[in-house]
Write a protein that holds these residues in place. Sequence first.
Motif, short mmCIF file in Angstrom:
data_model
loop_
_atom_site.label_atom_id
_atom_site.label_comp_id
_atom_site.label_asym_id
_atom_site.label_seq_id
_atom_site.Cartn_x
_atom_site.Cartn_y
_atom_site.Cartn_z
N GLY A 153 0.82 -1.20 0.00
CA GLY A 153 0.00 0.00 0.00
C GLY A 153 0.86 1.25 0.00
N ILE A 154 0.49 2.23 -0.83
CA ILE A 154 1.21 3.50 -0.88
C ILE A 154 0.20 4.64 -0.76
N THR A 155 0.67 5.77 -0.23
CA THR A 155 -0.16 6.95 -0.11
C THR A 155 0.71 8.18 -0.21
N ALA A 156 0.13 9.28 -0.63
CA ALA A 156 0.82 10.56 -0.69
C ALA A 156 -0.16 11.66 -0.34
N HIS A 157 0.35 12.70 0.34
CA HIS A 157 -0.48 13.83 0.74
C HIS A 157 0.28 15.12 0.49
N ASP A 158 -0.40 16.06 -0.15
CA ASP A 158 0.19 17.38 -0.37
C ASP A 158 0.42 18.04 0.99
N LYS A 159 1.60 18.61 1.18
CA LYS A 159 1.94 19.22 2.46
C LYS A 159 1.03 20.41 2.78
N ARG A 160 0.38 20.98 1.75
CA ARG A 160 -0.52 22.10 2.00
C ARG A 160 -1.75 21.68 2.79
N LEU A 161 -2.07 20.41 2.76
CA LEU A 161 -3.24 19.94 3.50
C LEU A 161 -3.02 20.00 5.00
N GLY A 162 -1.78 19.77 5.45
CA GLY A 162 -1.50 19.78 6.87
C GLY A 162 -2.07 18.56 7.58
N ALA A 163 -1.85 18.51 8.89
CA ALA A 163 -2.29 17.35 9.67
C ALA A 163 -3.81 17.24 9.70
N LEU A 164 -4.49 18.36 9.95
CA LEU A 164 -5.95 18.32 9.99
C LEU A 164 -6.53 18.07 8.61
N GLY A 165 -5.87 18.60 7.57
CA GLY A 165 -6.38 18.44 6.22
C GLY A 165 -6.45 17.00 5.76
N ARG A 166 -5.65 16.14 6.35
CA ARG A 166 -5.70 14.72 6.00
C ARG A 166 -6.88 14.01 6.64
N HIS A 167 -7.50 14.63 7.63
CA HIS A 167 -8.56 13.94 8.39
C HIS A 167 -9.77 14.86 8.58
N LEU A 168 -10.06 15.67 7.58
CA LEU A 168 -11.20 16.58 7.70
C LEU A 168 -12.52 15.83 7.83
#
Length: 642
Positions: free
Chosen positions: A99-114
């Motif tokens: 499994g792989i995942t990527a998240h734009d740093k602009r989302l931030g910690a909360l942005g990943r779990h809105l």
Amino acid sequence: LEVRPVVGNYEASFDVLNDSDDPLYVSRIAPRTGADDVRLPRRVSARFEAGQTSGTIPPHGTARVRVTWAPDRDTHVRSFYGHVMITSTDESAGEVAVGITAHDKRLGALGRHLLSTAVLLPMLGAALLALLLVAAGGGRTGRRPRVVALVFSLACAAVAVAAWAAFDPELLRADGGDGLQLVERAAFARSLGVEMFLGVDGLSLPLFVVCALAAPCGVLAAWEHRQSPAIFFALYMLLVGASLGALVALDGVVFLFCLALALAAAFLLIGLFGRGDARAAAGRLLVLGGLGIALVAIALGALHGVSTRTFLVDGTPSPHAWALPELARVDFAGARATLFGGAIAKSALVLSFVGLSLLAAIFPFHAWLSPALRSAPPAVAALLCVGLTRAALLGVVRIDLAVLPDAFRWAAPALGALGAAGALYGAFVALGERDLASMTAFAMVSISGVALVGLGALTPEAGLGSVSAIVTSGLAGAAAMLAFGALRDRAATLDTRQVRGLGIEAPLLALAVGLAALGAGALPATAGFWTTWLVGLGAVVREPGLALAVLAGGVILAASQALPAVRVLRGRLPEPLRRGEALAPHGGRVPDLRPRELAAIAPLLLLVLLLGFYPAPLLSRAANTARDLNELVNPPGPGQVE
């Protein structure tokens, strides 16, 4: 494995270990994607460090695999989940997934779990209220329950607004991730193949935000509730959280669980705190809604059993899929399996559609809606309009259209005809009703029929109209229930034959009731107005008769809401009402809206008006989703439906 930013690209690595005494030949390392498979965005690659995609690993040796994502400068993808597949000569292991995942740093910690944060906040509020009740030993809890509910619901609404701001309306399904955004995935029950899989698109995001905004409005509307306030607000917050969860759930099991939880909370709220014939209304809701969930569960269970081998988000192999995007990749139309003697795709579509229609109150499965809205506390009725019923209607799109596109294309003419019948039936019944809550209930039945016509028309314009219908009908219904609730608290009735002269007695209340009725009727300058015309113009290309029925239903529906609104606002207050017990504490006058009530009703009514004059915020976010859905069920090219 998280692919992290490294000098403009995103990179990560993992090791492949050969733990045997023989050489291991890796024949292929590649991302799990393709030209017709939109799991991952473009330019995701996986290779050995030496650069090749195959090779031999010596006994007890290791080889490092580097995963790279080189996004385009104009990419709209901000995060993704996917897999890197490894095929080797190890027959006992078979094909292995990482499994792989990527998240734009602009989302931030909360942005990943809105999404999960917005869903969990009401649940936490409900748990805190339950603890508060236990600490009080079942006794008095004072004003604390309403304060707790307001704080958690406001926080939930704020997170939902942040999700709206983080959503990119330009993202297409072809860009990757099935066109879904703000996705959160985690293995929940590996042995069952269940994942905590959340995400939104241009249809579910507006519903999610409107439902979250309605939550604190409902708390303010129920601020003076005095009968077991801790239990009431705990169940109310549970209804909010479950409704939000159903709107963003992309795993079939999680979706059904949230629907069942919302149904149970609504049943208890109406049965315990409703008025009039509340117990009968709650019982009807529970029986019909429970039957609906059972039918959807049978359909999803059958599709799950026929689905092919897949992988959970962390790479764990699973013999069958529960995730709706994974089920959408299975060729059920070509499967030889049957369900109740018919082809599984068609039988599952019929079962799931009937089940979801029972929950969404689609004609002719709407028997519970009017009694429930008449009996339920206004805050609960508002959430039924914008939460449970809209989540079930969203399920028609998620399951019947997206998972079973071939069967949906087969059923489209029948569904369109059923929708046209519902649009006309709801409008005609609303025209003859005298209770404002019942008028709104049948207005929602009519607009749900319009949405069904739009889906069955198989055109992008009609599909966009369906998206607008699903969202705006829930919004208008919620606003109407809160406004009518304020009127019923004063006059003890919503019968238009008994209530007149509000324009003189209580101007703010009159304005709220009038706008709510006009919004429910989808009149010009209200949010629902665009629904009828988009569906009508989109459907006329393929089904001119259905388009005419939709437009005729729209005119009748507008009249059914406008005429009672005029009757309620004009004239003088009837003497029986002025001398009745309801107005005796107020000296025979109808008190106007208090600031708290105005704060509860105004936000939703303002949204109804704003989207009526300027629908771009909704339509721009929904346009790509409507286009993608239309291409799923009606692909261009030689296979296009004529």
